[in-house]
Enzyme design. Structure first.
Site, PDB file in Angstrom:
ATOM      1  N   LYS A 111       9.772  -0.313  13.784  1.00  0.00           N
ATOM      2  CA  LYS A 111      10.316  -0.086  12.433  1.00  0.00           C
ATOM      3  C   LYS A 111      11.421   0.962  12.487  1.00  0.00           C
ATOM      4  O   LYS A 111      12.478   0.792  11.882  1.00  0.00           O
ATOM      5  CB  LYS A 111       9.212   0.436  11.497  1.00  0.00           C
ATOM      6  CG  LYS A 111       8.220  -0.600  11.029  1.00  0.00           C
ATOM      7  CD  LYS A 111       7.302   0.032   9.983  1.00  0.00           C
ATOM      8  CE  LYS A 111       6.059  -0.807   9.765  1.00  0.00           C
ATOM      9  NZ  LYS A 111       5.057  -0.158   8.941  1.00  0.00           N
ATOM     10  N   GLU A 158      -3.793  -6.715  15.155  1.00  0.00           N
ATOM     11  CA  GLU A 158      -3.332  -5.415  14.658  1.00  0.00           C
ATOM     12  C   GLU A 158      -4.470  -4.394  14.718  1.00  0.00           C
ATOM     13  O   GLU A 158      -4.243  -3.201  14.927  1.00  0.00           O
ATOM     14  CB  GLU A 158      -2.786  -5.527  13.229  1.00  0.00           C
ATOM     15  CG  GLU A 158      -2.044  -4.277  12.789  1.00  0.00           C
ATOM     16  CD  GLU A 158      -1.230  -4.450  11.512  1.00  0.00           C
ATOM     17  OE1 GLU A 158      -0.029  -4.771  11.579  1.00  0.00           O
ATOM     18  OE2 GLU A 158      -1.807  -4.262  10.422  1.00  0.00           O
ATOM     19  N   GLU A 173      10.616  -4.944   4.070  1.00  0.00           N
ATOM     20  CA  GLU A 173      10.659  -6.334   3.590  1.00  0.00           C
ATOM     21  C   GLU A 173      10.323  -6.409   2.106  1.00  0.00           C
ATOM     22  O   GLU A 173      11.007  -7.058   1.317  1.00  0.00           O
ATOM     23  CB  GLU A 173       9.637  -7.205   4.348  1.00  0.00           C
ATOM     24  CG  GLU A 173       9.927  -7.430   5.809  1.00  0.00           C
ATOM     25  CD  GLU A 173       9.307  -6.368   6.718  1.00  0.00           C
ATOM     26  OE1 GLU A 173       9.029  -5.238   6.248  1.00  0.00           O
ATOM     27  OE2 GLU A 173       9.119  -6.669   7.907  1.00  0.00           O
ATOM     28  N   HIS A 209      -2.636 -32.438  18.895  1.00  0.00           N
ATOM     29  CA  HIS A 209      -1.403 -33.090  19.346  1.00  0.00           C
ATOM     30  C   HIS A 209      -0.334 -32.075  19.711  1.00  0.00           C
ATOM     31  O   HIS A 209       0.833 -32.419  19.838  1.00  0.00           O
ATOM     32  CB  HIS A 209      -0.908 -34.053  18.260  1.00  0.00           C
ATOM     33  CG  HIS A 209      -1.945 -35.059  17.890  1.00  0.00           C
ATOM     34  ND1 HIS A 209      -2.111 -36.249  18.556  1.00  0.00           N
ATOM     35  CD2 HIS A 209      -2.942 -35.004  16.966  1.00  0.00           C
ATOM     36  CE1 HIS A 209      -3.130 -36.915  18.034  1.00  0.00           C
ATOM     37  NE2 HIS A 209      -3.668 -36.173  17.068  1.00  0.00           N
ATOM     38  N   LYS A 254       0.840  -1.198   0.000  1.00  0.00           N
ATOM     39  CA  LYS A 254       0.000   0.000   0.000  1.00  0.00           C
ATOM     40  C   LYS A 254       0.878   1.252   0.000  1.00  0.00           C
ATOM     41  O   LYS A 254       0.675   2.166  -0.768  1.00  0.00           O
ATOM     42  CB  LYS A 254      -0.932  -0.034   1.208  1.00  0.00           C
ATOM     43  CG  LYS A 254      -1.912   1.109   1.215  1.00  0.00           C
ATOM     44  CD  LYS A 254      -2.910   0.987   2.334  1.00  0.00           C
ATOM     45  CE  LYS A 254      -3.740   2.265   2.406  1.00  0.00           C
ATOM     46  NZ  LYS A 254      -4.548   2.352   3.596  1.00  0.00           N
ATOM     47  N   GLY A 285      -4.788  -1.967   5.099  1.00  0.00           N
ATOM     48  CA  GLY A 285      -4.023  -3.119   4.614  1.00  0.00           C
ATOM     49  C   GLY A 285      -4.667  -4.455   4.954  1.00  0.00           C
ATOM     50  O   GLY A 285      -4.856  -5.308   4.085  1.00  0.00           O
ATOM     51  N   ARG A 286      -5.042  -4.649   6.215  1.00  0.00           N
ATOM     52  CA  ARG A 286      -5.559  -5.975   6.613  1.00  0.00           C
ATOM     53  C   ARG A 286      -7.007  -6.204   6.185  1.00  0.00           C
ATOM     54  O   ARG A 286      -7.567  -7.263   6.431  1.00  0.00           O
ATOM     55  CB  ARG A 286      -5.377  -6.182   8.115  1.00  0.00           C
ATOM     56  CG  ARG A 286      -5.983  -5.106   8.966  1.00  0.00           C
ATOM     57  CD  ARG A 286      -5.521  -5.166  10.410  1.00  0.00           C
ATOM     58  NE  ARG A 286      -5.950  -4.009  11.165  1.00  0.00           N
ATOM     59  CZ  ARG A 286      -5.314  -2.840  11.192  1.00  0.00           C
ATOM     60  NH1 ARG A 286      -4.197  -2.685  10.523  1.00  0.00           N
ATOM     61  NH2 ARG A 286      -5.784  -1.835  11.883  1.00  0.00           N
TER      62      ARG A 286
HETATM   63  O1  F6P Z   1       2.612  -4.187   9.896  1.00  0.00           O
HETATM   64  C1  F6P Z   1       2.306  -2.901   9.512  1.00  0.00           C
HETATM   65  C2  F6P Z   1       1.700  -2.836   8.137  1.00  0.00           C
HETATM   66  O2  F6P Z   1       1.547  -1.491   7.819  1.00  0.00           O
HETATM   67  C3  F6P Z   1       0.385  -3.585   7.992  1.00  0.00           C
HETATM   68  O3  F6P Z   1      -0.686  -2.894   8.477  1.00  0.00           O
HETATM   69  C4  F6P Z   1       0.349  -3.805   6.522  1.00  0.00           C
HETATM   70  O4  F6P Z   1      -0.580  -4.789   6.187  1.00  0.00           O
HETATM   71  C5  F6P Z   1       1.786  -4.204   6.262  1.00  0.00           C
HETATM   72  O5  F6P Z   1       2.542  -3.417   7.150  1.00  0.00           O
HETATM   73  C6  F6P Z   1       2.249  -3.989   4.856  1.00  0.00           C
HETATM   74  O6  F6P Z   1       2.182  -2.642   4.485  1.00  0.00           O
HETATM   75  P1  F6P Z   1       2.298  -2.189   2.988  1.00  0.00           P
HETATM   76  O7  F6P Z   1       1.159  -2.756   2.234  1.00  0.00           O
HETATM   77  O8  F6P Z   1       2.271  -0.707   3.002  1.00  0.00           O
HETATM   78  O9  F6P Z   1       3.598  -2.711   2.458  1.00  0.00           O
END
Ligand code: F6P
Length: 524
Positions: A491, A349, A209, A380, A203, A263-264
């Site tokens: 972060k 979250e 990452e 288990h 987003k 995002g979620r």
């Molecule tokens: O973990 C924080 C967060 O902002 C989440 O809310 C989101 O789903 C994820 O990182 C990925 O964010 P982006 O879509 O901006 O890469």
């Protein structure tokens, strides 16, 4: 009754409740199943094994009225500002609304925009399946590597596994989320660059990452196919179009993501593009239809018969009156193994917060600690704790009615195990005097959700159910479920530490971190 007296009544009942086991409530309340089970779109929700009775439920329903729970959902559906800390709407329902239903965000009509985005997605996915999206050497792109993390990955990854039987046979879908290079290395391993498409989903397009993995994938493409490869072999999904283009992705290949979707809650948007292309034609639309059917249910049904809202009230009761601080999600379907991770982000979250929308400590809990694993494996692993552990942990059992593996023996055995566990947790069993370790107290609560099938429609309904249940708990606690400020501090500290590790710089660090920096920067 005002809020204070309802709360006092609930606290009082919660302590009195300790005396009435769940099993006995079925004798006390002959119509218990009627008022605690609901046939909703795509699934049957049985809440009757939760530790609430008619009286506590009546008070919870009154409290929901005082807190204007239904009003919040109406405001959300109308695209009003419900995400107060970010001044935004939360219009994920618009993303799956039927084409003829007008939808708004902050007073603007967004229906045409949503339909255009959906059409663009469908066009791309259809062409991809038909072999008409080709790479630099003219060959059809057949393998998709979806790069993203959190809300930009968990939903598509969960559904790619869950809907394995609905996959498009010619397509392969892989994922890379982790900052550990192992995941992107594994994803690229064995792929033919000539037939691979990289989908970068972020987003913000700033996530550490995702950018690290996207850079590795881009370098791999360039190494094998030359510098023009990213233009043909990479697409992006982002609300930050400029950053996507700057990264080297063609403007036409950047799918939009609106700021009114969190995002979620974004699986229904272009975030699902890789999934849509990797599933059979129409499957993604059925997923949206299932979610939209649950949206209609949530918006049009009184709270007492409303599956997600009633469940949300019961979870709110579990956290705040029964003081149960955990919740475990156990889908009895191997293909739903990733559901607990997906719900961990959705619930924790969204609701792992203690400052209310008024800026003061909320004093209430909207999210317990969520964990889980698929049954029967989980039996288990951690079920010992569920049956005899020191803390009571409510369980969500999720079963699937239809046998899709065409193996009735297995199917019935799996569901028998699910029913057995919920019954055993509720009923318990006594022990002989010389074997107190064989005592099961019972009286341990659970919910059972029975999906019609492991189909796109039922799964859409299930995920929409959990979204609404999560929002309902936040509303009851006065929290904003749509922001996630809690992830920011870590972060920032990580950015600083990455530089420090490179230079073995421990200046100003606490002794523990300083010693670890030294060890990592100069391994002995
Ligand atoms: O973990 C924080 C967060 O902002 C989440 O809310 C989101 O789903 C994820 O990182 C990925 O964010 P982006 O879509 O901006 O890469």
């Amino acid at each position: 009754m005002n809020e204070t007296s309802i709360m006092a009544g609930l606290s009082d009942l919660a302590s009195a409740h300790k005396l009435r086991p769940i099993k006995a409530l079925f004798d006390d309340e002959p119509n218990r199943l009627q008022f605690l089970s609901i046939q909703a779109p795509g699934l049957y929700a049985d809440l009757s094994k939760q530790k609430v009775d008619e009286k506590s439920l009546a008070l919870l329903l009154q409290l929901a009225k005082v807190k204007n729970l239904s009003g919040f959902f109406t405001a959300m559906a109308e695209g009003k500002i419900v995400n107060l800390t970010e001044n935004r709407a939360a219009q994920h329902m618009a993303l799956r609304a039927p084409a003829d239903l007008p939808m708004q965000a902050l007073g603007q009509d967004i229906s045409a925009d949503v339909q255009n985005q959906r059409r663009k997605m469908r066009r791309f996915a259809d062409q991809m399946r038909e072999g008409n999206i080709t790479g630099t050497t003219g060959r059809a792109l057949r393998t998709i590597i979806h790069i993203g993390i959190g809300g930009s990955e968990l939903g598509p990854r969960l559904l790619a596994q869950a809907l394995y039987r609905h996959r498009a046979p010619a397509m392969e879908l892989r994922f890379a989320a982790n900052l550990d290079a192992a995941e992107i290395n594994d994803a690229l391993q064995g792929c033919d660059p000539e037939t691979t498409l990289i989908t970068v989903v972020s987003k913000t397009f700033t996530t550490r990452e995702t950018l690290a993995n996207a850079k590795m994938a881009r370098a791999w493409l360039v190494q094998h196919l030359g510098k023009d490869a990213p233009a043909k072999h990479m697409i992006a999904v982002s609300s930050n179009r400029a950053a996507g283009q700057k990264f080297g992705i063609k403007s036409d290949n950047v799918f939009a993501l609106n700021d009114w979707v969190g995002g979620r809650f974004s699986l229904w948007s272009a975030v699902g593009i890789s999934l849509m292309a990797a599933l059979q034609e129409g499957a993604f639309e059925d997923l949206l239809a299932g979610a939209a059917a649950m949206d209609r249910h949530v918006l049009q049904t009184p709270v007492a018969q409303n599956a997600p809202l009633l469940s949300g009230l019961i979870q709110y009761w579990n956290c705040n009156f029964a003081h149960l601080q955990g919740r475990t999600i156990v889908p009895y379907a191997a293909r739903l193994a990733l559901l607990p991770s997906y719900l961990q982000q959705l619930i924790m979250e969204s609701n792992g917060k203690n400052i209310g929308v008024d800026g003061k400590p909320a004093g209430q809990t909207a999210s317990p600690v969520i964990f889980g694993a698929e049954g029967t494996n989980a039996q288990h692993a951690f079920f010992q704790y569920l049956h005899q552990g020191p803390a009571i942990v409510p369980v969500d059992f999720i079963g699937v009615g239809q046998d899709q593996e065409n193996n009735p023996g297995h199917h019935h055995a799996v569901l028998a195990n699910m029913l057995a566990q919920s019954r055993a947790l509720m009923c318990g069993a006594g022990a002989k005097a010389d074997a107190p370790h064989k005592m099961f107290e019972g009286n341990r609560p659970s919910t059972t959700l029975l999906l019609d099938a492991l189909s796109p429609f039922s799964l859409g309904a299930l995920l929409s159910f959990y979204e609404h249940e999560t929002v309902a708990q936040a509303v009851m606690c006065g929290l904003n479920p749509f922001d996630q400020w809690g992830v920011e501090l870590g972060k920032h500290v990580a950015f600083d530490l990455e530089n420090r590790l490179e230079n073995a710089d421990t200046k100003g660090m606490d002794p523990s971190t300083a010693a670890l920096i030294k060890k990592i920067a100069k391994p002995s």
